[in-house]
Design a protein around this motif. Sequence first.
Motif, PDB file in Angstrom:
ATOM      1  N   ARG A   1       7.906   2.691   2.903  1.00 36.83           N
ATOM      2  CA  ARG A   1       7.000   3.003   4.006  1.00 36.83           C
ATOM      3  C   ARG A   1       6.600   1.710   4.724  1.00 36.83           C
TER       4      ARG A   1
ATOM      5  N   ASP B   1       0.821   3.836  -5.257  1.00 35.04           N
ATOM      6  CA  ASP B   1      -0.481   4.460  -5.029  1.00 35.04           C
ATOM      7  C   ASP B   1      -0.301   5.711  -4.179  1.00 35.04           C
TER       8      ASP B   1
ATOM      9  N   GLU C   1      -6.226   2.164   6.016  1.00 26.74           N
ATOM     10  CA  GLU C   1      -5.098   1.909   6.916  1.00 26.74           C
ATOM     11  C   GLU C   1      -5.264   2.790   8.132  1.00 26.74           C
TER      12      GLU C   1
ATOM     13  N   GLN D   1      -9.917   0.172   0.654  1.00 30.49           N
ATOM     14  CA  GLN D   1      -8.779  -0.241   1.488  1.00 30.49           C
ATOM     15  C   GLN D   1      -8.423   0.883   2.448  1.00 30.49           C
TER      16      GLN D   1
ATOM     17  N   PHE E   1      -5.894   4.715  -0.326  1.00 26.80           N
ATOM     18  CA  PHE E   1      -4.859   4.587  -1.351  1.00 26.80           C
ATOM     19  C   PHE E   1      -5.511   4.705  -2.723  1.00 26.80           C
TER      20      PHE E   1
ATOM     21  N   VAL F   1      -1.079   7.997  -1.201  1.00 28.50           N
ATOM     22  CA  VAL F   1      -1.622   7.822   0.150  1.00 28.50           C
ATOM     23  C   VAL F   1      -2.455   9.063   0.476  1.00 28.50           C
TER      24      VAL F   1
ATOM     25  N   LEU G   1       0.837  -1.200   0.000  1.00 30.37           N
ATOM     26  CA  LEU G   1       0.000   0.000   0.000  1.00 30.37           C
ATOM     27  C   LEU G   1       0.872   1.250   0.000  1.00 30.37           C
ATOM     28  N   GLY G   2       0.626   2.125  -0.967  1.00 32.48           N
ATOM     29  CA  GLY G   2       1.356   3.387  -1.016  1.00 32.48           C
ATOM     30  C   GLY G   2       2.823   3.249  -1.344  1.00 32.48           C
ATOM     31  N   ASP G   3       3.222   2.101  -1.844  1.00 25.89           N
ATOM     32  CA  ASP G   3       4.634   1.898  -2.189  1.00 25.89           C
ATOM     33  C   ASP G   3       4.737   1.347  -3.613  1.00 25.89           C
TER      34      ASP G   3
ATOM     35  N   ARG H   1      -6.285   6.330   6.481  1.00 22.62           N
ATOM     36  CA  ARG H   1      -5.713   6.743   5.201  1.00 22.62           C
ATOM     37  C   ARG H   1      -6.226   5.785   4.133  1.00 22.62           C
TER      38      ARG H   1
ATOM     39  N   ARG I   1      -7.903   1.982  -4.224  1.00 19.88           N
ATOM     40  CA  ARG I   1      -7.515   0.603  -3.904  1.00 19.88           C
ATOM     41  C   ARG I   1      -8.592  -0.034  -3.027  1.00 19.88           C
TER      42      ARG I   1
ATOM     43  N   SER J   1       0.672  -1.665   7.442  1.00 16.26           N
ATOM     44  CA  SER J   1      -0.132  -1.975   8.613  1.00 16.26           C
ATOM     45  C   SER J   1      -0.621  -3.421   8.602  1.00 16.26           C
TER      46      SER J   1
END
Lengths: 263, 337
Positions: free
Chosen positions: A169, B84, B54, B52, B64, B86, A148-150, B62, B44, A172
């Motif tokens: 990053r 993605d 987090e 999705q 994505f 954030v 996620l986010g990477d 948060r 996402r 979780s």
Amino acid sequence: MISRRRFMVQSAAAGLAIVFAAPGPVQAEKKEEAKWGDLKGRFVFDGKPPEPKKLKVDRDLECCVKFDIRDESLMVAADGGLANVYVWLRNSKASVCPDLTQTAPKQVVLDNRDCIFKPHCMAIWYPKQQYSIVNSDPIAQNVAFSPLGDTPANIVLAVGGNASYEFHRKQSAPVPIACNYHPWERAYVLPRDNPYVAISAGNGRFSLTKLPVGEWEFQVWHERPGWLELPQWPKGRFRFAIKAGDNDLGTIKIAPARLEAKR
Amino acid sequence: VLDKYGCAGCHTLELERWTIAADSSRAGRFSAQPESVELSGMPRLDATGALQEEDDEDDGPRYFFTLWAPAVIDGQRHSVGDADVVVPNARRTLVRRAQGGDLARELYPVLLDDARRSGVSVAEGGAWGWLPPPLVHEGAKVEPQWLFRFLLDPQAIRPAVAMRMPRFNLSTAEARKLTDCFAAVAGMEYPYTSNAGSGTGERYTFCKTPFRPFRHSVPGPFAASRLDDAMRFVSDRTAYCGRCHTVAGRAPPGECRLLHAPALDGVGQRLRPEYLRRWLADPKSVLPYTAMPALFPASGKPLGQDLLPGTSQQQLDAVVELLLQFDQYPKQPMTAY
């Protein structure tokens, strides 16, 4: 002028003062030890250990058919020990024991070996450790994951090939890893910004070492249900006051129904 | 025509858009920083089909967002195919839902679950490849003549797809309208096909014969031996194209159709050359959820040197050239080109 006797007395007094004022190595070590504690426990499957299902292997048969490839999503020992349960410290503001900085391996390696990923579950302290991916099989492999986010990864590994990947990053939850060439292959990696992640071994035991003393929140996760929820662990989370030395969660029995895959 | 046949039931016609506020903690660092930025793409989803989320820390959830168009956020450029974005919930000021594709989104978690229960492991997002695709870039992707024919007589393209495009019995006028519409929306040059304004009054013809003999992507003569090398790379079933794609009628290994990709034989007729080149060079920058790896990486050691020697760029040139003329390749004398 100072007399010899007076000098001797003064020197002895100064020496004693030094001894009491500044701790020696042993005392400093004890003081350092008082800052950290270990948390251990054991996960036990509270039912009859299931036989892992044999997976369908229909590619690269000349290499893969000789291996007994089974579903690794629920690994239970004969005595009930539940493997591959992640336990990690949720709070990222916790200080890290300097010993761990020095002793942590430089690399975490994902190997494509015997037509599966090894290990099945892993963690990485990503600011300190490198993620290395190797192919020990005599066939090409693919490694695909999307944290996620990477940066997403979709790596082709030729025979004898290797690659590296850099996490940017923390996550979780563990990131699933797939192979687009061999659909039965699956693994997980959890990148965190501290070393406080444990994964239960084949006997169900886990140990988080050198945690900072204090009350912290921990997360428990298993690949079947995701958050491993118990009545006392909503969302798979629990708080625990870490004391210096050993801290034991004891045996945690997990009912089979809690390990059903969630949709 | 799109409304009449309910195309939006399965296909996304407009992607989801999120407006996010600028990061207030960075205010003043960028002189021309806008107050907000609009992201276009797909949020996402988790395995249940929900957004999705987090919540690892205690500062709120948060989300994505997978970009399908580049964006500059807080002074930093984000490209398609990158990580993605954030998005803290507090910064998400407006959400415009995607238009169309509801059925695909409903089926996404179902297919993912079915696959996992049957022992098929897929990378996150991979299940989107088993569903009707968004049509937002369709006009830039496919040749208008191919699309015209496909709309009139749909054929299976992706073996992995869970739903087949039905035959709607469109009239040729309707097929032409849709074809023109997709090309126009994608900003393609008009006229959309080379035989526009032909004496038949129809810009597209419905025929079974190949409609395009050769279209070289690389100027000048192209060595036949180079195409032979490219063919070895493309038909390789151990690591490269033939691993997932049907090549010259030969299916990829394995029974699991979910990992089988479209046949390469008709790619030169189906895809626009410029799209094909971009796709092969960096698949995720074209279709973010694709399972196709980058076989011609811009950096690092080129792959498959034993089959197709050369730099990644040279390999890419050769494979594009081969695929554009794939149907004719075996029929050419080896000294031609």
